[in-house]
Design a protein around this motif. Structure first.
Motif, PDB file in Angstrom:
ATOM      1  N   ILE A 150      27.405  75.528 -15.098  1.00  0.00           N
ATOM      2  CA  ILE A 150      27.879  75.640 -16.473  1.00  0.00           C
ATOM      3  C   ILE A 150      26.704  75.975 -17.379  1.00  0.00           C
ATOM      4  N   ARG A 151      27.028  76.589 -18.524  1.00  0.00           N
ATOM      5  CA  ARG A 151      26.025  76.891 -19.544  1.00  0.00           C
ATOM      6  C   ARG A 151      26.382  76.083 -20.787  1.00  0.00           C
ATOM      7  N   THR A 152      25.358  75.574 -21.448  1.00  0.00           N
ATOM      8  CA  THR A 152      25.591  74.768 -22.636  1.00  0.00           C
ATOM      9  C   THR A 152      24.453  74.950 -23.637  1.00  0.00           C
ATOM     10  N   PRO A 153      24.761  74.967 -24.938  1.00  0.00           N
ATOM     11  CA  PRO A 153      23.699  75.033 -25.932  1.00  0.00           C
ATOM     12  C   PRO A 153      23.038  73.671 -26.152  1.00  0.00           C
ATOM     13  N   ASP A 154      23.647  72.593 -25.655  1.00  0.00           N
ATOM     14  CA  ASP A 154      23.128  71.239 -25.847  1.00  0.00           C
ATOM     15  C   ASP A 154      22.704  70.670 -24.491  1.00  0.00           C
ATOM     16  N   PHE A 155      21.631  71.215 -23.939  1.00  0.00           N
ATOM     17  CA  PHE A 155      21.187  70.936 -22.575  1.00  0.00           C
ATOM     18  C   PHE A 155      20.951  69.449 -22.317  1.00  0.00           C
ATOM     19  N   ASP A 156      20.117  68.804 -23.110  1.00  0.00           N
ATOM     20  CA  ASP A 156      19.776  67.391 -22.871  1.00  0.00           C
ATOM     21  C   ASP A 156      21.005  66.492 -22.928  1.00  0.00           C
ATOM     22  N   ALA A 157      21.848  66.699 -23.925  1.00  0.00           N
ATOM     23  CA  ALA A 157      23.057  65.876 -24.050  1.00  0.00           C
ATOM     24  C   ALA A 157      24.006  66.101 -22.874  1.00  0.00           C
ATOM     25  N   SER A 158      24.088  67.328 -22.371  1.00  0.00           N
ATOM     26  CA  SER A 158      24.970  67.612 -21.242  1.00  0.00           C
ATOM     27  C   SER A 158      24.460  66.974 -19.962  1.00  0.00           C
ATOM     28  N   VAL A 159      23.168  67.054 -19.711  1.00  0.00           N
ATOM     29  CA  VAL A 159      22.592  66.400 -18.528  1.00  0.00           C
ATOM     30  C   VAL A 159      22.847  64.898 -18.610  1.00  0.00           C
ATOM     31  N   ASP A 160      22.608  64.306 -19.761  1.00  0.00           N
ATOM     32  CA  ASP A 160      22.854  62.870 -19.947  1.00  0.00           C
ATOM     33  C   ASP A 160      24.329  62.530 -19.753  1.00  0.00           C
ATOM     34  N   TRP A 161      25.232  63.369 -20.288  1.00  0.00           N
ATOM     35  CA  TRP A 161      26.659  63.105 -20.198  1.00  0.00           C
ATOM     36  C   TRP A 161      27.121  63.079 -18.740  1.00  0.00           C
ATOM     37  N   TYR A 162      26.752  64.083 -17.972  1.00  0.00           N
ATOM     38  CA  TYR A 162      27.185  64.132 -16.573  1.00  0.00           C
ATOM     39  C   TYR A 162      26.572  62.990 -15.758  1.00  0.00           C
ATOM     40  N   ARG A 163      25.365  62.605 -16.095  1.00  0.00           N
ATOM     41  CA  ARG A 163      24.729  61.493 -15.390  1.00  0.00           C
ATOM     42  C   ARG A 163      25.364  60.159 -15.796  1.00  0.00           C
ATOM     43  N   ASP A 164      25.500  59.922 -17.084  1.00  0.00           N
ATOM     44  CA  ASP A 164      25.956  58.625 -17.576  1.00  0.00           C
ATOM     45  C   ASP A 164      27.468  58.428 -17.473  1.00  0.00           C
ATOM     46  N   LYS A 165      28.247  59.452 -17.742  1.00  0.00           N
ATOM     47  CA  LYS A 165      29.708  59.303 -17.758  1.00  0.00           C
ATOM     48  C   LYS A 165      30.337  59.532 -16.384  1.00  0.00           C
ATOM     49  N   VAL A 188      39.687  65.916 -18.118  1.00  0.00           N
ATOM     50  CA  VAL A 188      38.889  65.382 -19.213  1.00  0.00           C
ATOM     51  C   VAL A 188      38.000  66.492 -19.749  1.00  0.00           C
ATOM     52  N   ARG A 189      37.398  66.235 -20.902  1.00  0.00           N
ATOM     53  CA  ARG A 189      36.471  67.192 -21.501  1.00  0.00           C
ATOM     54  C   ARG A 189      35.083  66.598 -21.482  1.00  0.00           C
ATOM     55  N   ASP A 190      34.086  67.398 -21.121  1.00  0.00           N
ATOM     56  CA  ASP A 190      32.713  66.905 -21.169  1.00  0.00           C
ATOM     57  C   ASP A 190      32.248  66.854 -22.626  1.00  0.00           C
ATOM     58  N   ASN A 191      30.967  66.705 -22.853  1.00  0.00           N
ATOM     59  CA  ASN A 191      30.441  66.583 -24.217  1.00  0.00           C
ATOM     60  C   ASN A 191      30.502  67.898 -24.994  1.00  0.00           C
ATOM     61  N   GLY A 192      30.887  68.973 -24.363  1.00  0.00           N
ATOM     62  CA  GLY A 192      30.973  70.277 -25.026  1.00  0.00           C
ATOM     63  C   GLY A 192      32.371  70.858 -24.935  1.00  0.00           C
ATOM     64  N   ARG A 193      32.482  71.988 -24.254  1.00  0.00           N
ATOM     65  CA  ARG A 193      33.746  72.712 -24.178  1.00  0.00           C
ATOM     66  C   ARG A 193      34.296  72.824 -22.764  1.00  0.00           C
ATOM     67  N   HIS A 194      33.741  72.104 -21.826  1.00  0.00           N
ATOM     68  CA  HIS A 194      34.125  72.275 -20.427  1.00  0.00           C
ATOM     69  C   HIS A 194      35.202  71.287 -19.996  1.00  0.00           C
ATOM     70  N   ARG A 195      36.254  71.828 -19.405  1.00  0.00           N
ATOM     71  CA  ARG A 195      37.362  71.042 -18.876  1.00  0.00           C
ATOM     72  C   ARG A 195      37.016  70.634 -17.439  1.00  0.00           C
TER      73      ARG A 195
END
Length: 181
Positions: A50-65, A156-163
Motif C-alpha cells: 500500500i501507499r500512504t502519505p502518512d507513513f509513520d502513522a500507517s506503520v504504527d496503525w498496522y503494528r498496534d491495531k 474495516v478501514r485503516d488509518n487512511g483510505r484502505h479497506r
C-alpha cells in the motif's frame, strides 16, 4: 547520490535484502508444503503493498491495531518503505509524496477504497471486530457469512483510505490453506 540510490550504508542495504529474501522464502515454504492439491489450485497471495502519505502513522496503525511486526524499514530517495509481517503475510508500506486522489463522486472528507486492499485470515472475526471497535477502528461492514458459507467476513478501514477484509474460515480447518483464500 543518484535518483533511486539508497541512503543506507552498504552494510545496512545488504542486511535489508537478506531480511526480505528470508521472509519471502519463509512465506513461500507455506505454499510448497500445502501438497499436490495446492498445485492444482490457483496461486495464493501472501503479500500486499500500500501507499500512504502518512507513513509513520500507517506503520504504527498496522503494528498496534492489527498486530503486524515491523521487519525493517528503509529510506530511499523516492520515500520511505517498511515491511511488516503477520502470520507469514507480508505487507509493504510505501510513503507517497502526495495526498491520494479522491474519487469524483466522494462526499466525505476521506474516500475509502472500493475493494479491500488487504485480506487477513483471523481465527474469530466477531471477536476481532469487537477488539478493533473498542480500539476505535472504523468498522465498514460488520461480520457476516459469505453466501457460499466458506468464510465469515468483515471489513474495516485503516488509518487512511484502505479497506481491510477480515476472514474466518468456516469449513473444515484440515482442508484450509493458511496462505490465502
Amino acid at each position: 547520490m543518484s535518483a533511486g540510490q539508497s541512503i543506507l550504508p552498504k552494510g545496512r542495504q545488504s542486511l535489508w535484502r537478506v531480511l526480505l529474501a528470508s521472509q519471502l522464502i519463509v512465506a513461500s515454504l507455506g505454499l510448497l508444503t500445502a501438497g499436490s492439491a495446492a498445485a492444482d489450485s490457483e496461486p495464493r497471495p501472501s503479500s500486499a503493498s500500500i501507499r500512504t502519505p502518512d507513513f509513520d502513522a500507517s506503520v504504527d496503525w498496522y503494528r498496534d491495531k492489527l498486530g503486524f511486526r515491523l521487519l525493517g524499514s528503509q529510506s530511499l530517495v523516492t520515500g520511505r518503505k517498511a515491511v511488516l509481517e503477520r502470520s507469514g503475510f507480508l505487507l509493504e508500506i510505501s510513503e507517497a509524496d502526495h495526498i491520494l486522489q479522491q474519487e469524483p463522486d466522494t462526499t466525505a472528507a476521506v474516500q475509502v477504497t472500493k475493494a479491500p486492499v488487504v485480506s487477513l485470515l483471523v481465527p474469530d472475526v466477531d471477536r476481532e471486530v469487537r477488539r478493533l471497535d473498542a480500539a476505535d477502528v472504523d468498522i465498514l461492514l460488520p461480520p457476516q457469512d459469505d453466501l457460499d458459507g466458506t468464510y465469515r467476513t468483515a471489513q474495516v478501514r485503516d488509518n487512511g483510505r484502505h479497506r481491510i477484509e477480515l476472514r474466518e474460515p468456516l469449513d473444515d480447518p484440515a482442508q484450509f490453506n493458511a496462505m490465502g483464500r
